[in-house]
Structures are given as structure tokens and as C-alpha cells.
Design a protein around this motif. Structure first.
Motif, PDB file in Angstrom:
ATOM      1  N   GLY A 153      -3.437  37.917  -5.734  1.00  0.00           N
ATOM      2  CA  GLY A 153      -3.580  36.896  -6.763  1.00  0.00           C
ATOM      3  C   GLY A 153      -3.974  35.566  -6.160  1.00  0.00           C
ATOM      4  O   GLY A 153      -3.677  35.280  -4.990  1.00  0.00           O
ATOM      5  N   PHE A 154      -4.632  34.733  -6.963  1.00  0.00           N
ATOM      6  CA  PHE A 154      -5.125  33.426  -6.518  1.00  0.00           C
ATOM      7  C   PHE A 154      -4.549  32.353  -7.439  1.00  0.00           C
ATOM      8  O   PHE A 154      -4.776  32.387  -8.656  1.00  0.00           O
ATOM      9  N   ILE A 166      -2.537  22.316  -4.390  1.00  0.00           N
ATOM     10  CA  ILE A 166      -2.977  23.105  -3.243  1.00  0.00           C
ATOM     11  C   ILE A 166      -3.152  24.558  -3.685  1.00  0.00           C
ATOM     12  O   ILE A 166      -2.242  25.150  -4.270  1.00  0.00           O
ATOM     13  N   PRO A 167      -4.313  25.192  -3.400  1.00  0.00           N
ATOM     14  CA  PRO A 167      -4.501  26.595  -3.766  1.00  0.00           C
ATOM     15  C   PRO A 167      -3.776  27.536  -2.803  1.00  0.00           C
ATOM     16  O   PRO A 167      -3.490  27.166  -1.658  1.00  0.00           O
ATOM     17  N   ALA A 168      -3.505  28.742  -3.280  1.00  0.00           N
ATOM     18  CA  ALA A 168      -2.775  29.705  -2.455  1.00  0.00           C
ATOM     19  C   ALA A 168      -3.130  31.128  -2.864  1.00  0.00           C
ATOM     20  O   ALA A 168      -3.474  31.394  -4.021  1.00  0.00           O
ATOM     21  N   ILE A 169      -3.024  32.032  -1.896  1.00  0.00           N
ATOM     22  CA  ILE A 169      -3.189  33.464  -2.135  1.00  0.00           C
ATOM     23  C   ILE A 169      -1.815  34.118  -2.060  1.00  0.00           C
ATOM     24  O   ILE A 169      -1.051  33.864  -1.129  1.00  0.00           O
ATOM     25  N   ASP A 190     -10.900  31.856 -10.939  1.00  0.00           N
ATOM     26  CA  ASP A 190     -12.251  31.342 -11.190  1.00  0.00           C
ATOM     27  C   ASP A 190     -12.537  30.039 -10.454  1.00  0.00           C
ATOM     28  O   ASP A 190     -13.697  29.714 -10.196  1.00  0.00           O
ATOM     29  N   GLN A 191     -11.492  29.276 -10.133  1.00  0.00           N
ATOM     30  CA  GLN A 191     -11.679  27.972  -9.479  1.00  0.00           C
ATOM     31  C   GLN A 191     -11.274  27.976  -8.010  1.00  0.00           C
ATOM     32  O   GLN A 191     -11.309  26.943  -7.353  1.00  0.00           O
ATOM     33  N   PHE A 192     -10.869  29.142  -7.486  1.00  0.00           N
ATOM     34  CA  PHE A 192     -10.281  29.164  -6.152  1.00  0.00           C
ATOM     35  C   PHE A 192     -11.221  28.616  -5.084  1.00  0.00           C
ATOM     36  O   PHE A 192     -10.837  27.783  -4.258  1.00  0.00           O
ATOM     37  N   ASP A 193     -12.450  29.080  -5.059  1.00  0.00           N
ATOM     38  CA  ASP A 193     -13.382  28.633  -4.015  1.00  0.00           C
ATOM     39  C   ASP A 193     -13.573  27.123  -4.060  1.00  0.00           C
ATOM     40  O   ASP A 193     -13.549  26.444  -3.013  1.00  0.00           O
ATOM     41  N   HIS A 201      -8.080  23.436   2.611  1.00  0.00           N
ATOM     42  CA  HIS A 201      -7.311  24.571   3.114  1.00  0.00           C
ATOM     43  C   HIS A 201      -6.624  25.264   1.951  1.00  0.00           C
ATOM     44  O   HIS A 201      -6.673  24.796   0.810  1.00  0.00           O
ATOM     45  N   PHE A 202      -5.956  26.375   2.236  1.00  0.00           N
ATOM     46  CA  PHE A 202      -5.152  27.089   1.245  1.00  0.00           C
ATOM     47  C   PHE A 202      -4.004  27.763   1.979  1.00  0.00           C
ATOM     48  O   PHE A 202      -4.009  27.874   3.210  1.00  0.00           O
ATOM     49  N   PHE A 203      -2.987  28.169   1.230  1.00  0.00           N
ATOM     50  CA  PHE A 203      -1.846  28.883   1.793  1.00  0.00           C
ATOM     51  C   PHE A 203      -2.052  30.388   1.590  1.00  0.00           C
ATOM     52  O   PHE A 203      -2.628  30.815   0.580  1.00  0.00           O
ATOM     53  N   THR A 204      -1.558  31.185   2.544  1.00  0.00           N
ATOM     54  CA  THR A 204      -1.642  32.644   2.450  1.00  0.00           C
ATOM     55  C   THR A 204      -0.225  33.214   2.487  1.00  0.00           C
ATOM     56  O   THR A 204       0.581  32.827   3.339  1.00  0.00           O
TER      57      THR A 204
END
Length: 654
Positions: A153-154, A166-169, A190-193, A201-204
Motif C-alpha cells: 500500500g502507498f 511524508i509519503p510511505a510504503i 495516485d499521488q505517490f510519485d 524521500h519516503f518511508f518503507t
């Protein structure tokens, strides 16, 4: 200073996938045509690399990409039931999840920060060297997802486009975790990129519950790799250990604010709520409290609810302090949720008005029950320890309660009757009041206000709280700086410097400087000369304490200077109790609540002083304020004795 992307990236090194062609091959082989078509819409090379290595590491039988559309969300709900992670309850949309009986709170003893040799980690946290964590992941996580479904999930931790979002996976084999994420976070597939590019950056997050057996719990781990902003969770199910978007990523956000946005941003364990004052104005509050200390109850006092747990805070270009909720739902403790204190929440839990996940409560005839509901409850049923009957004892001879003390409910914030219209506003809410409270039974008054920003930071740094059921094995009274202590990865001194710099920032316009206050609605009768451990007042009185703060920042009430902060006048509170709660507020109760117990205050100051002296790089200003408080209290004690009344305080002030 925390240095990002330093040391071996455990996930990509053990996963072994390198290069765009190899990434494409792994994704293609792991997914059917439908899921592969979804993942092809994610173009960020690093995100694709992380996902491919998660698949290579865990080796799941099936991979699902959750885009957050209605079809995907319904599929997740159905899989939760068919996989046995949840069961349906009598009310449509209400489901029940049970964690392992031995793991129904945060496993703080098995939660570690992955560190490079030169990294400084908070003295109140657990550290594991990168080499040791590498060995654990290689031993336990390779092939751990065989026979399971992996859901990718994103999400955005905050309204998409917000300065501090902040985006995250989230990659998990638990459909319950995925279901919870859809209620608590904003799916931004839809907006993740675009968000990853905007933020930089993003969190995983990688989770696998394993066979879900009690015998595996000694091997359970929650790892947070600060350098690579990646979390790992294994052999556990409780959402506080597995929904890594929450406290796992909150820790990374604290690092980001402390080391890369110092003086401009904060990441706090705070509610956000808007309180309507005279004339219909709305004042927004952000308030810190340790888990299990009434944060949700306090947040619900506001007419414009934004958050009950976490806050991302920044100084905007117009000189205001702005706050957003990185979440969009509530993962709340259900014990003591009742019609008197929490009518809006209970209305949702008892009627077909919201999608709700219950956890670790008792069920009888497909209806949930919990301790402290104020309702008639069954004498038998099924709960977090299996078949249950009144008087049942555990292996240690202790009575098994109706529901676990950390039993939870999960729902989306939009369903709340008082949900604020700015919940999803990326510009955030202008925040004028910051409060700090713990579970303090015997020392501080119900409300007190710092005379300046430095005193406010010290109020936050000085929170103490009785241990609650939110942590496995925790007992006694604990120091809880800013109520964020379990989630501060770096040195406390670094975090404190960031607090002082933020609240003293010249970028905050003078007309928008906030007031900072201590709250405490856990004083007991016993602590003030009475009998029993009952509360000296009621929890719902917090509406008056917040109301007084709203009036104080608008210069509509008076205050009394004291060594621990500005205190309210009786007449102001008396009028507000009548106006806001339609109840009397006896002068005798006011005198007990706001008298200063000198020896207890001095002991508290000494406790904090000595504890912080053991830390490195603590700003000298903290100790100066403690010294000033000690001197003032000792002067009052010398003149009036160990208990100083409000009248004596006024006389002393002249």
C-alpha cells in the motif's frame, strides 16, 4: 547529526535485487497481470527497488497492490474475514480482531533502533548495531512470507501536499494491518510519485506476522533503521507493533524534524482539536499525553476534531504555527469509553454509522463488550484469552477482565460528529495553545501556563506518568519527556534543542505566539488529604481547563503567578463550570486542586534535574528554570509551610 543512507541497506542487500531490469523481472514474476498493471503506475525507481527486494526477501505466494479504490478496499475487507484475521459482528461494517494473548501492547523490550557505530541513540530507547540486525533479518525474514499474501500500500502521512506530510510504503502479510491502514491513513497511490519527489524521500515498512504462535514471541522484533528510514516487524500482530505507518514512521518523522527541519518543524505525540469560544471563535489546541492518559478524551472535547494521537507541526510563511494530523482516523483505547464521557464515540460503536474494527474485547452473540462501558455486560463469552466466564483466573491466579486494558477500536475520523472541516486541509490549522499532561496523581494542579516559551518547553520535558497497559511489562512511574519519549530516536538533548529553537523562533509572528500549558486531571482525593484513589474532579472537567486557556490567550481571564506557572482565579472557573458543564464548582475543590504541595514539587524538580544531568548536551536553560522553580518553592515553604494555599500565594505575590 543523523546521517541518512549510511551503512548497508539491509533490505536491498539481503533481498539482492539490483538494477531496473531485475526489479522489473521480480515484480512481473510475483504478480498476476492485474496487479502488475497497477505497480507499473508507480515510476519512482527507489520505491520499485524497495518493493522488489521486499518480495525477494519474504518470498510470498501472492502479491496484491492496494490502490485504495473501492474495489481494492472491499477485497481487503473480505480477505480479512476469509483469512480469519477478523470476524464479522452483528452490526454491518463492524468486525473483531484478536491479537495473540501474550502480545496485546507495544513490545518495548523487543523494539530497537538500528544504529551505525557512530550514531547516538536516546538513552531511553533500545539500540541494536547494524550488523546484528542484519543477521536477524537474514536468519528470520528470508522466506518468511511463504504461503502468505503480501499487500503493498502507498500512503501519505498527512494531507497530500502539506508541508510536513511524508509519503510511505506499507508492505504487510496481515490483512488486518492493511484494513487498519485504510481507516487510519490516506491512500495516495495516485499521488505517490509526485509526493515522493516533492518531499525528497519516503518511508518503507515491512511486516510479517509469521505463523502467529505464542512460542515465536521471544523472537518478535520491531526494528527501525533510522539511516535508511525502513522498519521491520516480525512475529507479532498488535497494530502498535505492526502498523508501521504509525509509531514506527512517527519516529522517523521525529528524526526528520530534529535533524533536518530543526527550528522549523516538530513531530509530536499530540492531539489536535478546535475549541469554540465566546462569539463562536475557534481556537486550535495541540496537546501531548502518553498513550493511555486521556489524549482521545481530551481531543473529543473540541468541536472541531482533527487528531487524537499524532501531530506534524511547522512554522508557516505567514508567521503562524500550523498543525496537521498524519493520520485520518482513531486507534483508540476502548476501556472506559462510556455514554457519560464519550457519547459521540459510543454512538458510533453501538449503531450502524461507521466501519469499526474492535480488538481484544469480549464478544457474546456477535456483540462487543468492554470494561468501563457503564452498560450491563454478560457473565460469559469469548475474549482475548479465549472462552471467558466471570471469575476466570489466568495462569498466575489473576482475574481475567472482560476486555484487555489496551483493547482498541479503529475508525475513520470523518464519521465523528465533531470532525473538523480542516482535517484534510494541507495548509493545516493555526495552533495557538500547546498542552502537556501525564498520569500525575499527586503533584501538579489541573492547569498551569508557562510564562514564556522556555518554561513551556520545560513543562513538556517534565511530564511523568504512571505506566499503562499500552506497553508489555511496563510498571511504575516513568518520565515521559513531551509524552514522546518512546518515539524519540536520537539524543534527548538534540530533541530538546529543537524544542527550544522552535518555540523561540523569530519566524513566529508575535501575535501568533502560542501559550504552553500543563494539564493534569488525574489528581486523587488521597493526594490532597482525602481518602481513596478516586479522581479529584471528573475527566470531563478538561473542557473547563481548555476553555480557560482559550480565554487566557484572548486576554479574557486573569491569572495568578506561581513557581509552576500561571494559575486560574476561582471566580473565572466557577463561572465556566456553570456555563460549559452546567455544574457547580465548590471553592473547597478549587482550593484542593490548586494548592501547591511544596515537598512534592521539590521532589519532582529534583527527579527531573538529576535525570537530565545524566544526559549529554542538555541545554543549560533547562537547569536554570529548575533552579528558579526550586528557589521560589523553598521561599514559599519557608514562609507558609509545606502546603501553600492560593490566598497565601496571592499574598506572597503582593
Amino acid at each position: 547529526m543523523l546521517e541518512l543512507n549510511k551503512g548497508v541497506d539491509i533490505l536491498t542487500d539481503i533481498g539482492g535485487v539490483k538494477g531496473e531490469a531485475e526489479v522489473d523481472r521480480v515484480l512481473r514474476e510475483a504478480m498476476d497481470d492485474t496487479e502488475f498493471a497497477k505497480i507499473e503506475k508507480i515510476k519512482n525507481p527507489l520505491a520499485r527497488l524497495k518493493i522488489a527486494n521486499t518480495i525477494a526477501l519474504g518470498q510470498p505466494d501472492k502479491v496484491i497492490v492496494n490502490t485504495g479504490n473501492d474495489q481494492d478496499k472491499q477485497r481487503i475487507r473480505e480477505l480479512c474475514l476469509t483469512q480469519g484475521e477478523e470476524r464479522a459482528l452483528a452490526i454491518p461494517g463492524h468486525t473483531l480482531h484478536y491479537d495473540l494473548a501474550e502480545e496485546q501492547a507495544r513490545i518495548v523490550d523487543r523494539t530497537f533502533y538500528i544504529a551505525n557505530p557512530e550514531d547516538t541513540v536516546s538513552s531511553l530507547a533500545n539500540r541494536i548495531e547494524r550488523t546484528e540486525a542484519y543477521d536477524y533479518v537474514k536468519k528470520h525474514m528470508v522466506g518468511m512470507m511463504k504461503g502468505m499474501i503480501l499487500v503493498i500500500g502507498f500512503y501519505s502521512r498527512g494531507p497530500v501536499g502539506a508541508v510536513a506530510a511524508i509519503p510511505a510504503i506499507e508492505a504487510t502479510t496481515s490483512l488486518y494491518v492493511c484494513h487498519s491502514a485504510e481507516l487510519l491513513y490516506r491512500n495516495c497511490f495516485d499521488q505517490f510519485d509526485a509526493e515522493a519527489e516533492r518531499v525528497g524521500h519516503f518511508f518503507t515498512n515491512v511486516h510479517c506476522q509469521g505463523p502467529n504462535r505464542a512460542e515465536d514471541l521471544p523472537n518478535a522484533r520491531v526494528f527501525m533503521d533510522r539511516s535508511w528510514q525502513t522498519t521491520y516487524s516480525t512475529f507479532c500482530t498488535y497494530a502498535g507493533n505492526t502498523l508501521l505507518l504509525k509509531k514506527g514512521n512517527h519516529r522517523f518523522a521525529v528524526d526528520r524534524a530534529t535533524y533536518y527541519r530543526k527550528g522549523r518543524e516538530l513531530s509530536e505525540h499530540m492531539f489536535i482539536t478546535g475549541l469554540e469560544g465566546p462569539g463562536g471563535r475557534v481556537t486550535y489546541f495541540a496537546g501531548a499525553a502518553p498513550s493511555g492518559c486521556g489524549k482521545t478524551t481530551t481531543a473529543m472535547v473540541g468541536e472541531k476534531f482533527i487528531s487524537d494521537d499524532l501531530a506534524q507541526i511547522w512554522i508557516a510563511e505567514d508567521g503562524t504555527i500550523r498543525s496537521i494530523n498524519p493520520e485520518t482516523g482513531i486507534f483508540g483505547i476502548i476501556e472506559d469509553v462510556n455514554w457519560t464521557d464519550d457519547p459521540m464515540i459510543l454512538d458510533l460503536l453501538r449503531h450502524e454509522k461507521a466501519e469499526v474494527i474492535f480488538s481484544n474485547i469480549l464478544v457474546k452473540d456477535d456483540k462487543p463488550y468492554w470494561v468501563g462501558s457503564g452498560e450491563e455486560t454478560p457473565k460469559e463469552g469469548f475474549n482475548f484469552q479465549g472462552e471467558w466466564f466471570e471469575g476466570k483466573k489466568d495462569a498466575n491466579g489473576k482475574a481475567v477482565p472482560l476486555s484487555h486494558a489496551n483493547a482498541r477500536f479503529t475508525l475513520r475520523a470523518e464519521v465523528l460528529a465533531n470532525c473538523g472541516d480542516k482535517l484534510h486541509d494541507p495548509s493545516g490549522v493555526i495552533t495557538k495553545v500547546f498542552t502537556y499532561n501525564g498520569r500525575d496523581a499527586d503533584t501538579m494542579p489541573p492547569v498551569r501556563v508557562a510564562r514564556d516559551a522556555d518554561e513551556g518547553v520545560v513543562i513538556g520535558a517534565s511530564i511523568v506518568s504512571k505506566a499503562t497497559a499500552t506497553e508489555v511489562g511496563a510498571t511504575g512511574v516513568k518520565r515521559q519527556p513531551w509524552a514522546n519519549q518512546p518515539f524519540i530516536p536520537g539524543a534527548l538533548g538534540d530533541n530538546m534543542v529543537a524544542q527550544f529553537e522552535f518555540f523561540n523562533s523569530k519566524d513566529i509572528a508575535e501575535e501568533h505566539r502560542p501559550i504552553m500549558a500543563g494539564l493534569n486531571y488525574f489528581l486523587t482525593h488521597e493526594a490532597r488529604g482525602g481518602e481513596g484513589n478516586g479522581l479529584l474532579g471528573e475527566k470531563r472537567d478538561v473542557k473547563v481547563w481548555l476553555g480557560w486557556l482559550d480565554r487566557l490567550i484572548h486576554n479574557e481571564v486573569a491569572s495568578i503567578p506561581s513557581p509552576v506557572g500561571l494559575l486560574p482565579e476561582y471566580e473565572d472557573l466557577k463561572n465556566m463550570f456553570a456555563e460549559l458543564l452546567d455544574k457547580e464548582y465548590p471553592k473547597e475543590l478549587y482550593d484542593k486542586q490548586f494548592a501547591l504541595y511544596a515537598d512534592k514539587i521539590l521532589a519532582r524538580v529534583d527527579l527531573q534535574y538529576q535525570a537530565f544531568k545524566k544526559e549529554e548536551n542538555i541545554p543549560a536553560r533547562l537547569f536554570e528554570i529548575y533552579d528558579e522553580q526550586r528557589k521560589q518553592v523553598e521561599e514559599l515553604k519557608a514562609k507558609y509551610g509545606a502546603i501553600i494555599s492560593i490566598e497565601q500565594l496571592k499574598e506572597f505575590n503582593g
